[in-house]
Design an enzyme around this catalytic site. Sequence first.
Site, PDB file in Angstrom:
ATOM      1  CE1 TYR A  33       1.012  -0.290   4.442  1.00 45.32           C
ATOM      2  CE2 TYR A  33      -0.050   1.845   4.392  1.00 45.32           C
ATOM      3  CZ  TYR A  33       0.748   0.930   5.032  1.00 45.32           C
ATOM      4  OH  TYR A  33       1.293   1.232   6.253  1.00 45.32           O
ATOM      5  NE  ARG A  52       6.942   4.134   0.812  1.00 43.77           N
ATOM      6  CZ  ARG A  52       6.656   4.919   1.843  1.00 43.77           C
ATOM      7  NH1 ARG A  52       7.600   5.193   2.742  1.00 43.77           N
ATOM      8  NH2 ARG A  52       5.455   5.429   1.990  1.00 43.77           N
ATOM      9  NE  ARG A 100      -5.610 -19.343   3.562  1.00 44.95           N
ATOM     10  CZ  ARG A 100      -4.779 -20.187   4.198  1.00 44.95           C
ATOM     11  NH1 ARG A 100      -4.814 -21.470   3.918  1.00 44.95           N
ATOM     12  NH2 ARG A 100      -3.956 -19.733   5.109  1.00 44.95           N
ATOM     13  CG  HIS A 102       0.608 -20.541   2.516  1.00 47.49           C
ATOM     14  ND1 HIS A 102      -0.454 -21.381   2.730  1.00 47.49           N
ATOM     15  CD2 HIS A 102       0.801 -19.894   3.686  1.00 47.49           C
ATOM     16  CE1 HIS A 102      -0.879 -21.251   3.965  1.00 47.49           C
ATOM     17  NE2 HIS A 102      -0.135 -20.349   4.571  1.00 47.49           N
ATOM     18  CE  LYS A 149       3.059   3.210   3.363  1.00 50.58           C
ATOM     19  NZ  LYS A 149       3.194   3.217   4.814  1.00 50.58           N
ATOM     20  CD  GLU A 182       9.660   1.857  10.672  1.00 44.64           C
ATOM     21  OE1 GLU A 182       9.413   2.830   9.943  1.00 44.64           O
ATOM     22  OE2 GLU A 182       9.755   0.686  10.256  1.00 44.64           O
ATOM     23  CG  LEU A 207       8.226   2.548   5.058  1.00 46.84           C
ATOM     24  CD1 LEU A 207       8.018   1.330   4.163  1.00 46.84           C
ATOM     25  CD2 LEU A 207       6.897   3.225   5.329  1.00 46.84           C
TER      26      LEU A 207
HETATM   27  N1  PDD Z   1       2.510   5.014   7.450  1.00 43.11           N
HETATM   28  N2  PDD Z   1       7.133   3.857   9.177  1.00 43.11           N
HETATM   29  C1  PDD Z   1       6.009   3.115   9.109  1.00 43.11           C
HETATM   30  C2  PDD Z   1       5.993   1.789   9.747  1.00 43.11           C
HETATM   31  C3  PDD Z   1       4.880   3.625   8.440  1.00 43.11           C
HETATM   32  O1  PDD Z   1       3.767   2.876   8.352  1.00 43.11           O
HETATM   33  C4  PDD Z   1       4.935   4.925   7.862  1.00 43.11           C
HETATM   34  C5  PDD Z   1       3.764   5.518   7.128  1.00 43.11           C
HETATM   35  C6  PDD Z   1       6.125   5.658   7.972  1.00 43.11           C
HETATM   36  C7  PDD Z   1       6.277   7.023   7.347  1.00 43.11           C
HETATM   37  O2  PDD Z   1       6.380   6.917   5.963  1.00 43.11           O
HETATM   38  P1  PDD Z   1       5.917   8.083   4.989  1.00 43.11           P
HETATM   39  O3  PDD Z   1       6.626   9.313   5.452  1.00 43.11           O
HETATM   40  O4  PDD Z   1       6.362   7.631   3.670  1.00 43.11           O
HETATM   41  O5  PDD Z   1       4.426   8.202   5.121  1.00 43.11           O
HETATM   42  C8  PDD Z   1       7.206   5.085   8.618  1.00 43.11           C
HETATM   43  C9  PDD Z   1       1.334   5.401   6.704  1.00 43.11           C
HETATM   44  C10 PDD Z   1       1.069   6.865   6.730  1.00 43.11           C
HETATM   45  C11 PDD Z   1       0.157   4.557   7.164  1.00 43.11           C
HETATM   46  O6  PDD Z   1       0.402   3.389   7.448  1.00 43.11           O
HETATM   47  O7  PDD Z   1      -0.963   5.045   7.213  1.00 43.11           O
END
Ligand code: PDD
Length: 287
Positions: A33, A52, A100, A102, A149, A182, A207
């Site tokens: 996403y 990304r 389904r 894996h 992501k 993070e 991330l």
């Molecule tokens: N989340 N780290 C994680 C684990 C995240 O899920 C996100 C963003 C960030 C920041 O990344 P960016 O600056 O590219 O948004 C760091 C989004 C906003 C979400 O899950 O809704």
Amino acid sequence: MSRVAYVNGRFVPHADACVHIEDRGYQLADGVYEVWAVFGGKLADAEGHFARLERSLGELRIPAPMSRKALELVLHETVRRNRVTNGLVYLQVSRGVAPRDHAFPTRPVRPALVITAKPVDTAAAEAKAGKGIGVISTPETRWARCDIKTIALLPNVLAKQAARENGAGEAWFVDELGLVTEGASSNAWIVDRDGVLRTRDLNANILRGITRRSLLDIIAREGLPLAERPFSVEEAKQAREAFITGAGSLVTPVVSIDGTPIGDGKPGPVALKLRASYVSDATAEAL
Ligand code: PDD
């Protein structure tokens, strides 16, 4: 105002939007996403999020659902149809629908694409930033590919819920060395005791935040001292300031960690100034 979602080639009323029960995103979290902040009806940090997304898809060998140009059009149309001026647009791609199993489907399937957009109350968001948030620390329990992501967010979900139950706005994951990686949905920063901006380097399992990247450019331009170097929870507690970055939080000051106030327990001047610079730059450059 009625909301509209984009689902696999069609705009449908949000309340009626649905995916197949054998969508691999639904059954196996086999998808990725992206989230863009929307400023003035345009996509903030557009290029970085597209790049990304393409990388995340490539790492999981999910074909792109359409070209970047076409995606841009659909994202803009979703923002427009939902009359979002300031808000968020969410895009999800799963490997598609298949019985389904894996392993990947043996016959090629079309990746499934869903896009939604929602407004954000800018005044409420600014008020929240002006007050700052608390964070809690929580053990790092995620897999080793947090650079992708993916929609597999269960550790993040549990961490965020723990934060909420403790009256905090974010949870910071802490690795086995006691160093902050993070946040559950944001990158973590401090202004350390020497006044140096610190955030974790990208060799770590985190991330690669797009807001983080844009902020690094602002920090360089403004000539502020910076070190992409890990910090411990203890260092964060003794820091002058702390804050988080992300498409949802933009730049949001952190005023306490595990209940310990940071600095004077109020949002720091560096974080507040960086928030203003980020919003102004991202608005000017939005696509
Ligand atoms: N989340 N780290 C994680 C684990 C995240 O899920 C996100 C963003 C960030 C920041 O990344 P960016 O600056 O590219 O948004 C760091 C989004 C906003 C979400 O899950 O809704």
